[in-house]
Structures are given as structure tokens and as C-alpha cells.
Write an enzyme that holds these catalytic residues in place. Structure first.
Site: not given
Ligand code: DX5
Ligand code: ZN
Length: 225
Positions: A8, A33, A35, A37, A66, A68, A137, A142-143, A175, A197
Site C-alpha cells: 500500500s 495498492h 488508498d 480517502m 481502494h 474509501m 478490512m 483511514g490510516f 487489508d 503498507g
């Protein structure tokens, strides 16, 4: 079964993203990957289609995006155009999940549906034939750098049994909180697309970390991987 390691980029150095992409590819990553957000679905804000397009220029392995974000259907076309190869949306983020995943496939991309830790597997039951991957998940999204939620193992096991029973060719991605030390457990539970990640990008040698992850997957499966 084929196993994929998907580092990630959330934990990469964003000041030298192109370099990070090259290094992690050279280190043996199978997927990148990314992310996305929006500060609404999750409390954090990251990148949009512009950055995905920039990453695409330097990447030779597929981009696993991904999302979010709330109402992901509004941005599916933009991310597909930016170069996403797999687009995963959250079941909790849209009222019309089937329409959204069908759109991803219409655009010639692989469709994934992600479930938060508290979301039951039934949320994805009626789109199972419309998708290529379920993302379980194992942290609240978020983090990066959060602790793996143990209940995710039973969720993966149950999903894996269901897919086998119904003879469905759907990948199981996991993940959040995946490390060299617990990757064997998630693989034995049935996950075959592994996101990591902080474990990869926080290590001094990405190649060695990815190699150790593969070794532990193999060991956990008794050499079948
Ligand atoms: C979390 C993201 C993850 C994150 C994982 O919301 O979806 O992809 O980067 O990071 P680690 O592997 O550090 O838990
Ligand atoms: Zn992710």
C-alpha cells in the site's frame, strides 16, 4: 491458487512517489495498492485521479485502487480513465452497489467490494457474481499502521468456505495490520491478495520483506502456494 502481494503506497514517501513505485516493483510486488480517502467515508484525505494517473506513468504492474469515499459511483469513470486496473468500493458507501460494480466491469476493469470490520458478509452476497474480489478490512479504514483485528480471520474463513461451496472464482483480499508475522494466518484462512503498507514501506529492504511474506505464506500452506 495464486497469491498476490500488494504493497500500500499510503506508507510510501509521497515526496518521491515515482521512485517508491519503481523500488517496490523491483522488490517483487504483484500489485500497487492505492488508498483513496475523502475525509467523509473515513477521517483522512489522500489522493484523487490526478495522482493515480501520475503513478500509472511509472508503474508496470496493475494498480489496485481502494476507494474509501462516499458515493463512489460518481468517481468510477474518473479512476478508470486515470489507469486503475482494479477498482474496489465499499459496500457501506453506496445505495446501489450492484449498479456501481457493473459499471466498473463495463469499463473493462476488475471490480472489488470492501467490507468494514463490522459489516457482515451478507452485504456482498447478492453481488458475488458481479465481482472479482472481496476486500475484508482487518482494521477500520483511514490510516496505515493500525493493529490487525483478530475477528477478521473468522470472516475470511467463512467467506472462503462460501466461495468454495458455490464454486465462485472470487479473490479474497485482506487489508490492515498485515505483517510478516501474521501473513501466514490470513493466507491459511483463505485470503490470497495481501495488502501491506507500513510493513513493506517501513522496512529497510522492501525486497526482503516481500520475500519473507511469501515464505511465510508458503510455510503456512505447506508449500502449496
Ligand atoms: C487503511 C488502508 C490500508 C493501509 C494499510 O485504511 O486501506 O491499505 O495502507 O496499512 P498497514 O498495512 O500499515 O495496516
Ligand atoms: Zn487499502
Amino acid at each position: 491458487m495464486k497469491y498476490y502481494i500488494a504493497p500500500s503506497l499510503l506508507s510510501a514517501d509521497f515526496g518521491k512517489l515515482a521512485e517508491e513505485v519503481r523500488s517496490v516493483e523491483k522488490a517483487g510486488a504483484d500489485l500497487l495498492h492505492v488508498d483513496v480517502m475523502d475525509g467523509r467515508f473515513v477521517p483522512n484525505i489522500t489522493v484523487g485521479p490526478i495522482v493515480v494517473k501520475a503513478i500509472k506513468k511509472y508503474a508496470s504492474i496493475p494498480l489496485d485502487v481502494h476507494l474509501m469515499i462516499v458515493e463512489p459511483e460518481k468517481y468510477i469513470d474518473a479512476f478508470a480513465e486515470a489507469g486503475a486496473d482494479i477498482i474496489t468500493i465499499h459496500a457501506e458507501a453506496t445505495s446501489h452497489l450492484q449498479r456501481a460494480v457493473a459499471r466498473i466491469r463495463d469499463l473493462g476493469k476488475k471490480a472489488g467490494v470492501s467490507l468494514n470490520p463490522s459489516t457482515p458478509l451478507s452485504a456482498v452476497e447478492w453481488v458475488m457474481r458481479d465481482i472479482d474480489m472481496v476486500l475484508v478490512m482487518s482494521v477500520n479504514p483511514g490510516f496505515g499502521g493500525q493493529t490487525f483485528i483478530q475477528a477478521s480471520l473468522s470472516k475470511i474463513e467463512r467467506l472462503s468456505a462460501q466461495l468454495r461451496r458455490e464454486k465462485l472464482d472470487v479473490d479474497i483480499q485482506v487489508d490492515g495490520g498485515i505483517k510478516v508475522d501474521n501473513v501466514g494466518k490470513v493466507a491459511s484462512a483463505g485470503a490470497n491478495v495481501i495488502v501491506a503498507g507500513s510493513e513493506v514501506f517501513g522496512s529497510p529492504d522492501y525486497g526482503e520483506t516481500i520475500r519473507l511474506m511469501r515464505e511465510n505464506i508458503q510455510a503456512a500452506l505447506g508449500g502449496q502456494a
